[in-house]
Design a protein around this motif. Structure first.
Motif, PDB file in Angstrom:
ATOM      1  N   ILE A   4       0.849  -1.194   0.000  1.00  0.00           N
ATOM      2  CA  ILE A   4       0.000   0.000   0.000  1.00  0.00           C
ATOM      3  C   ILE A   4       0.883   1.242   0.000  1.00  0.00           C
ATOM      4  O   ILE A   4       1.836   1.342   0.772  1.00  0.00           O
ATOM      5  N   LYS A   5       0.544   2.169  -0.873  1.00  0.00           N
ATOM      6  CA  LYS A   5       1.264   3.439  -0.981  1.00  0.00           C
ATOM      7  C   LYS A   5       0.254   4.557  -0.762  1.00  0.00           C
ATOM      8  O   LYS A   5      -0.806   4.565  -1.394  1.00  0.00           O
ATOM      9  N   ILE A   6       0.540   5.497   0.139  1.00  0.00           N
ATOM     10  CA  ILE A   6      -0.306   6.672   0.331  1.00  0.00           C
ATOM     11  C   ILE A   6       0.298   7.799  -0.484  1.00  0.00           C
ATOM     12  O   ILE A   6       1.479   8.104  -0.348  1.00  0.00           O
ATOM     13  N   ARG A   7      -0.533   8.377  -1.339  1.00  0.00           N
ATOM     14  CA  ARG A   7      -0.062   9.435  -2.233  1.00  0.00           C
ATOM     15  C   ARG A   7      -1.146  10.486  -2.426  1.00  0.00           C
ATOM     16  O   ARG A   7      -2.313  10.247  -2.148  1.00  0.00           O
ATOM     17  N   ARG A   8      -0.732  11.622  -2.909  1.00  0.00           N
ATOM     18  CA  ARG A   8      -1.679  12.694  -3.239  1.00  0.00           C
ATOM     19  C   ARG A   8      -2.616  12.201  -4.344  1.00  0.00           C
ATOM     20  O   ARG A   8      -2.178  11.529  -5.284  1.00  0.00           O
ATOM     21  N   ALA A   9      -3.884  12.512  -4.223  1.00  0.00           N
ATOM     22  CA  ALA A   9      -4.864  12.091  -5.233  1.00  0.00           C
ATOM     23  C   ALA A   9      -4.662  12.871  -6.525  1.00  0.00           C
ATOM     24  O   ALA A   9      -4.159  13.994  -6.522  1.00  0.00           O
ATOM     25  N   ARG A  10      -5.066  12.240  -7.613  1.00  0.00           N
ATOM     26  CA  ARG A  10      -5.038  12.856  -8.942  1.00  0.00           C
ATOM     27  C   ARG A  10      -6.464  12.917  -9.478  1.00  0.00           C
ATOM     28  O   ARG A  10      -7.342  12.180  -9.014  1.00  0.00           O
ATOM     29  N   ALA A  11      -6.684  13.742 -10.476  1.00  0.00           N
ATOM     30  CA  ALA A  11      -8.021  13.862 -11.076  1.00  0.00           C
ATOM     31  C   ALA A  11      -8.536  12.498 -11.523  1.00  0.00           C
ATOM     32  O   ALA A  11      -9.732  12.202 -11.390  1.00  0.00           O
ATOM     33  N   ALA A  12      -7.662  11.646 -12.001  1.00  0.00           N
ATOM     34  CA  ALA A  12      -8.073  10.309 -12.449  1.00  0.00           C
ATOM     35  C   ALA A  12      -8.593   9.444 -11.312  1.00  0.00           C
ATOM     36  O   ALA A  12      -9.268   8.436 -11.552  1.00  0.00           O
ATOM     37  N   ASP A  13      -8.326   9.823 -10.060  1.00  0.00           N
ATOM     38  CA  ASP A  13      -8.783   9.065  -8.893  1.00  0.00           C
ATOM     39  C   ASP A  13     -10.175   9.475  -8.427  1.00  0.00           C
ATOM     40  O   ASP A  13     -10.762   8.797  -7.588  1.00  0.00           O
ATOM     41  N   LEU A  45     -10.327  22.808  -6.844  1.00  0.00           N
ATOM     42  CA  LEU A  45     -10.195  23.753  -5.727  1.00  0.00           C
ATOM     43  C   LEU A  45      -9.295  23.189  -4.637  1.00  0.00           C
ATOM     44  O   LEU A  45      -8.472  23.907  -4.062  1.00  0.00           O
ATOM     45  N   ILE A  46      -9.465  21.923  -4.341  1.00  0.00           N
ATOM     46  CA  ILE A  46      -8.623  21.269  -3.333  1.00  0.00           C
ATOM     47  C   ILE A  46      -7.163  21.305  -3.773  1.00  0.00           C
ATOM     48  O   ILE A  46      -6.269  21.657  -2.997  1.00  0.00           O
ATOM     49  N   GLU A  47      -6.918  20.947  -5.008  1.00  0.00           N
ATOM     50  CA  GLU A  47      -5.542  20.917  -5.532  1.00  0.00           C
ATOM     51  C   GLU A  47      -4.886  22.290  -5.526  1.00  0.00           C
ATOM     52  O   GLU A  47      -3.680  22.397  -5.344  1.00  0.00           O
ATOM     53  N   ALA A  48      -5.684  23.341  -5.723  1.00  0.00           N
ATOM     54  CA  ALA A  48      -5.136  24.697  -5.801  1.00  0.00           C
ATOM     55  C   ALA A  48      -4.823  25.286  -4.426  1.00  0.00           C
ATOM     56  O   ALA A  48      -4.130  26.296  -4.336  1.00  0.00           O
ATOM     57  N   ASP A  49      -5.319  24.670  -3.366  1.00  0.00           N
ATOM     58  CA  ASP A  49      -5.169  25.209  -2.020  1.00  0.00           C
ATOM     59  C   ASP A  49      -4.051  24.467  -1.281  1.00  0.00           C
ATOM     60  O   ASP A  49      -4.175  23.276  -1.006  1.00  0.00           O
ATOM     61  N   PRO A  50      -2.971  25.148  -0.913  1.00  0.00           N
ATOM     62  CA  PRO A  50      -1.863  24.470  -0.239  1.00  0.00           C
ATOM     63  C   PRO A  50      -2.214  23.930   1.152  1.00  0.00           C
ATOM     64  O   PRO A  50      -1.469  23.120   1.691  1.00  0.00           O
ATOM     65  N   ASN A  51      -3.339  24.367   1.724  1.00  0.00           N
ATOM     66  CA  ASN A  51      -3.763  23.859   3.027  1.00  0.00           C
ATOM     67  C   ASN A  51      -4.669  22.646   2.921  1.00  0.00           C
ATOM     68  O   ASN A  51      -5.206  22.193   3.935  1.00  0.00           O
ATOM     69  N   GLN A  52      -4.858  22.129   1.720  1.00  0.00           N
ATOM     70  CA  GLN A  52      -5.705  20.961   1.488  1.00  0.00           C
ATOM     71  C   GLN A  52      -4.868  19.810   0.952  1.00  0.00           C
ATOM     72  O   GLN A  52      -4.064  20.006   0.034  1.00  0.00           O
ATOM     73  N   LEU A  53      -5.083  18.641   1.496  1.00  0.00           N
ATOM     74  CA  LEU A  53      -4.424  17.433   0.983  1.00  0.00           C
ATOM     75  C   LEU A  53      -5.483  16.348   0.833  1.00  0.00           C
ATOM     76  O   LEU A  53      -6.071  15.918   1.819  1.00  0.00           O
ATOM     77  N   LEU A  54      -5.740  15.955  -0.381  1.00  0.00           N
ATOM     78  CA  LEU A  54      -6.608  14.821  -0.652  1.00  0.00           C
ATOM     79  C   LEU A  54      -5.687  13.684  -1.043  1.00  0.00           C
ATOM     80  O   LEU A  54      -4.915  13.815  -1.996  1.00  0.00           O
ATOM     81  N   VAL A  55      -5.726  12.596  -0.287  1.00  0.00           N
ATOM     82  CA  VAL A  55      -4.822  11.488  -0.545  1.00  0.00           C
ATOM     83  C   VAL A  55      -5.606  10.209  -0.799  1.00  0.00           C
ATOM     84  O   VAL A  55      -6.773  10.083  -0.394  1.00  0.00           O
ATOM     85  N   VAL A  56      -4.934   9.286  -1.465  1.00  0.00           N
ATOM     86  CA  VAL A  56      -5.474   7.939  -1.633  1.00  0.00           C
ATOM     87  C   VAL A  56      -4.429   6.944  -1.156  1.00  0.00           C
ATOM     88  O   VAL A  56      -3.229   7.202  -1.211  1.00  0.00           O
ATOM     89  N   ALA A  57      -4.924   5.819  -0.676  1.00  0.00           N
ATOM     90  CA  ALA A  57      -4.080   4.663  -0.417  1.00  0.00           C
ATOM     91  C   ALA A  57      -4.235   3.792  -1.651  1.00  0.00           C
ATOM     92  O   ALA A  57      -5.353   3.478  -2.057  1.00  0.00           O
ATOM     93  N   GLU A  58      -3.131   3.455  -2.246  1.00  0.00           N
ATOM     94  CA  GLU A  58      -3.140   2.740  -3.520  1.00  0.00           C
ATOM     95  C   GLU A  58      -2.618   1.319  -3.321  1.00  0.00           C
ATOM     96  O   GLU A  58      -1.606   1.107  -2.663  1.00  0.00           O
ATOM     97  N   ASP A  59      -3.339   0.370  -3.888  1.00  0.00           N
ATOM     98  CA  ASP A  59      -2.932  -1.034  -3.868  1.00  0.00           C
ATOM     99  C   ASP A  59      -2.944  -1.519  -5.313  1.00  0.00           C
ATOM    100  O   ASP A  59      -3.994  -1.477  -5.962  1.00  0.00           O
ATOM    101  N   ALA A  60      -1.798  -1.934  -5.809  1.00  0.00           N
ATOM    102  CA  ALA A  60      -1.665  -2.418  -7.191  1.00  0.00           C
ATOM    103  C   ALA A  60      -2.218  -1.404  -8.180  1.00  0.00           C
ATOM    104  O   ALA A  60      -2.910  -1.749  -9.142  1.00  0.00           O
ATOM    105  N   GLY A  61      -1.930  -0.116  -7.939  1.00  0.00           N
ATOM    106  CA  GLY A  61      -2.339   0.934  -8.860  1.00  0.00           C
ATOM    107  C   GLY A  61      -3.774   1.409  -8.711  1.00  0.00           C
ATOM    108  O   GLY A  61      -4.207   2.309  -9.422  1.00  0.00           O
ATOM    109  N   GLU A  62      -4.524   0.832  -7.777  1.00  0.00           N
ATOM    110  CA  GLU A  62      -5.936   1.184  -7.581  1.00  0.00           C
ATOM    111  C   GLU A  62      -6.145   1.894  -6.250  1.00  0.00           C
ATOM    112  O   GLU A  62      -5.658   1.422  -5.220  1.00  0.00           O
ATOM    113  N   PRO A  63      -6.896   3.014  -6.232  1.00  0.00           N
ATOM    114  CA  PRO A  63      -7.233   3.648  -4.960  1.00  0.00           C
ATOM    115  C   PRO A  63      -8.145   2.737  -4.140  1.00  0.00           C
ATOM    116  O   PRO A  63      -9.184   2.285  -4.627  1.00  0.00           O
TER     117      PRO A  63
END
Length: 155
Positions: A4-13, A45-63
């Motif tokens: 499992i990898k925790i990373r910043r979310a992308r629009a594709a997520d 809006l979330i991505e543009a705000d430095p005080n916001q972090l939307l993250v996903v936990a990814e398993d085998a490339g899937e959130p």
């Protein structure tokens, strides 16, 4: 379950995140992947705000898990920063694996890294299992929350 990898979310997520938000008794009545446009606008809006972090936990490339962390500056508590955790969700097939705890501990560590004096969250009163989960992680039920819906028509 792979690594499992925790990373910043992308629009594709976004679609996967909305599916996780919709996968419980409360979300099922208010979330839908039928029209992703409002969610994608919110993501921008979330991505543009430095005080916001939307993250996903990814398993085998899937959130398979998600949360949003907001860093809130304030004058209270001597001008302390607060970390606000929102929308913690784990995909059904990954529940019970410790992933939710890992996500919340990540948010606590990130809040500490950013200089926050405390981490807070809210949980719907009906989510009693979630309350036990957060208490097990050291959170204390300390406040009563209130909400006021604002209708789109301004009434």
């Amino acid at each position: 379950m792979g690594e499992i990898k925790i990373r910043r979310a992308r629009a594709a997520d976004v679609e996967s995140i909305v599916r996780m938000l919709a996968d419980d008794q409360l979300g099922a009545t208010r979330e839908s992947t039928a029209d992703l446009a409002p969610y994608l606008r919110a993501f921008e809006l979330i991505e543009a705000d430095p005080n916001q972090l939307l993250v996903v936990a990814e398993d085998a490339g899937e959130p398979v898990g998600t949360l949003q962390l907001t860093i809130i500056p304030g004058l209270g508590r001597g001008g302390a920063l607060r970390g606000q955790i929102e929308a913690v969700r784990v995909r059904a097939g990954h529940r019970g694996t410790g992933l939710g705890e890992r996500l919340v501990r990540w948010a606590i560590a990130e809040s500490r890294r950013r200089g926050c004096a405390l981490v807070q969250l809210t949980s719907d009163v009906s989510r009693t299992a979630a309350h036990r989960f957060y208490q097990r992680l050291g959170f204390t039920a300390s406040h009563t929350g209130f909400k006021l819906p604002l209708p789109a028509d301004g009434q």
